[in-house]
Design a protein around this motif. Sequence first.
Motif, short mmCIF file in Angstrom:
data_model
loop_
_atom_site.label_atom_id
_atom_site.label_comp_id
_atom_site.label_asym_id
_atom_site.label_seq_id
_atom_site.Cartn_x
_atom_site.Cartn_y
_atom_site.Cartn_z
N ARG A 202 0.94 -1.19 -0.01
CA ARG A 202 -0.04 0.20 0.03
C ARG A 202 0.81 1.08 -0.10
NH1 ARG A 202 -0.12 1.74 5.51
NH2 ARG A 202 1.02 -0.05 6.84
N LEU A 203 0.20 2.24 -0.48
CA LEU A 203 1.00 3.44 -0.49
C LEU A 203 0.80 4.31 0.67
CD1 LEU A 203 0.24 4.84 -3.81
CD2 LEU A 203 1.84 3.01 -3.31
N MET A 204 1.78 5.10 1.34
CA MET A 204 1.60 5.87 2.35
C MET A 204 2.13 7.20 1.93
SD MET A 204 4.17 3.68 5.18
CE MET A 204 3.94 5.09 6.38
N PRO A 205 1.21 8.21 2.46
CA PRO A 205 1.52 9.70 1.54
C PRO A 205 2.93 9.92 2.53
CG PRO A 205 -0.58 9.55 2.47
CD PRO A 205 0.11 8.21 2.85
N SER A 206 3.96 10.76 1.72
CA SER A 206 5.03 11.12 2.31
C SER A 206 5.38 12.56 1.55
CB SER A 206 6.08 10.16 2.42
OG SER A 206 6.53 9.36 1.37
N PRO A 207 4.69 13.20 1.31
CA PRO A 207 4.72 14.55 0.61
C PRO A 207 5.81 15.57 1.01
CG PRO A 207 3.00 14.88 2.12
CD PRO A 207 3.30 13.55 2.34
N GLY A 208 6.36 16.11 0.06
CA GLY A 208 7.27 17.38 0.47
C GLY A 208 8.50 17.29 -0.66
N HIS A 209 9.18 16.31 -0.35
CA HIS A 209 10.26 16.12 -1.84
C HIS A 209 9.72 16.50 -3.07
CE1 HIS A 209 14.12 15.35 -3.57
NE2 HIS A 209 13.69 14.47 -4.30
N SER A 210 8.75 15.74 -3.33
CA SER A 210 7.80 16.30 -4.49
C SER A 210 6.46 16.66 -4.11
CB SER A 210 8.27 15.10 -5.54
OG SER A 210 7.48 14.04 -5.06
N ILE A 211 5.60 17.03 -5.02
CA ILE A 211 4.30 17.42 -4.56
C ILE A 211 3.62 16.39 -3.82
CG2 ILE A 211 3.30 16.97 -6.82
CD1 ILE A 211 2.09 19.95 -6.34
N ASP A 212 3.58 15.31 -4.46
CA ASP A 212 2.99 14.04 -3.83
C ASP A 212 3.49 12.59 -3.75
OD1 ASP A 212 0.30 13.56 -2.58
OD2 ASP A 212 -0.47 12.61 -4.34
N HIS A 213 4.98 12.81 -3.20
CA HIS A 213 5.81 12.01 -2.98
C HIS A 213 5.09 10.65 -1.89
CE1 HIS A 213 9.27 9.57 -1.11
NE2 HIS A 213 10.01 10.17 -2.19
N VAL A 214 5.26 9.47 -2.50
CA VAL A 214 4.63 8.53 -1.61
C VAL A 214 5.63 7.74 -1.10
CG1 VAL A 214 2.44 8.40 -2.55
CG2 VAL A 214 4.19 6.98 -3.53
N SER A 215 5.61 6.81 0.03
CA SER A 215 6.41 5.80 0.32
C SER A 215 5.41 4.49 0.12
CB SER A 215 6.72 5.83 1.71
OG SER A 215 7.69 6.95 1.95
N VAL A 216 6.20 3.45 0.13
CA VAL A 216 5.51 2.16 -0.31
C VAL A 216 5.56 1.01 0.74
CG1 VAL A 216 5.23 0.25 -2.12
CG2 VAL A 216 5.84 2.52 -2.93
N ALA A 217 4.60 0.66 1.38
CA ALA A 217 4.62 -0.10 2.56
C ALA A 217 4.32 -1.56 2.25
CB ALA A 217 3.71 0.28 3.58
N ILE A 218 5.23 -2.42 2.53
CA ILE A 218 5.04 -3.97 2.25
C ILE A 218 4.88 -4.62 3.46
CG2 ILE A 218 6.03 -5.90 1.21
CD1 ILE A 218 7.72 -3.14 0.08
N SER A 219 3.78 -5.22 3.75
CA SER A 219 3.43 -6.01 4.99
C SER A 219 3.10 -7.55 4.82
CB SER A 219 2.12 -5.39 5.71
OG SER A 219 2.39 -4.10 6.00
#
Length: 307
Positions: A202-219
């Motif tokens: 799933r995607l985790m919002p982690s904005p700022g470096h780019s306008i809508d940067h996301v992180s990707v969480a694997i569980s």
Amino acid sequence: MVTLNLGAAVIHSLAEIEYCTVGVPFLYNDLTTEDMRRNLDWLDAEMVDIDNEKLGFSFRAYLVKIAGQNVLVDACNGNHKNRPTALWQHQLDRTDFMDALKAAGVTPSDIDVVVCTHLHCDHVGWLTRLSDSEWVPTFPNARHVFSGKEFQFFQQKMETEGSAAANHGSFEDSVLPVTRSCRFDLVESDAVLIDEPAGSVRLMPSPGHSIDHVSVAISSQGQEAIVCGDAVHHPIQLDMPLMPMRADYDPKLAAQSRLSLLNHCADTGAWLLAGHFCKYPFALIERHQDVFRIKNRLSIGDKHGLD
Ligand SMILES: [Zn+2]
């Protein structure tokens, strides 16, 4: 290639460039020699080179094998791109990335999902390859997933300011070709890409470096790993989590996202998968006074104690 077994999932690090150095100002305007010296007790001279004012760096993607699917997270610089304004990736001709994919037992046609943490040029390069002078998708069978807000931002930038203004031309030669001939989905920054008994992506919002940067969480089976893209660039930001990176779109928001990510990893034991951390493709984060450190402090030759 280094591999992490995460419950029922397997994650391979795919290095395009496992180690190089960049000048300090390439990453940080605010990093001083004193800051670098203070961190030499846990970061060696290959990562923090005070004499030459350089920092160790990597370009790396991750391949996640989960619930019968092959998911590629990020796509590095790519080969043969014309980048007069981004010389580190200008006309690269390297086999490392494809060799790593092959070593992981996967061909480009086997990739089911490609997801990019953001659309900067060093994260979308391998989405296309040159064939008869045309940019064609490298992963023809994959569903390509991008943040809709991020995609639209750079699409508009290209239309109003020209191709070179949209991430050095990479939006045009690396992103647009896959939208013409592959399945692609523009999603929200908290989208769930895979949700199966064996695990989730799933995607985790982690904005700022780019306008809508996301992180990707694997569980999987109670374990978690987070591909953080450029939410963190270099381990020295664990000591200075609020320090902006030169190219942050919104430095304050980027710092908030970074802090929240590092807190999450330190609190939960989630692995941090930072594509630009040389030597530490898979990092465990621990608290150190009021900042952070990498817990599994082993060199890459030691395979990080991983299988
Ligand atoms: Zn990057």
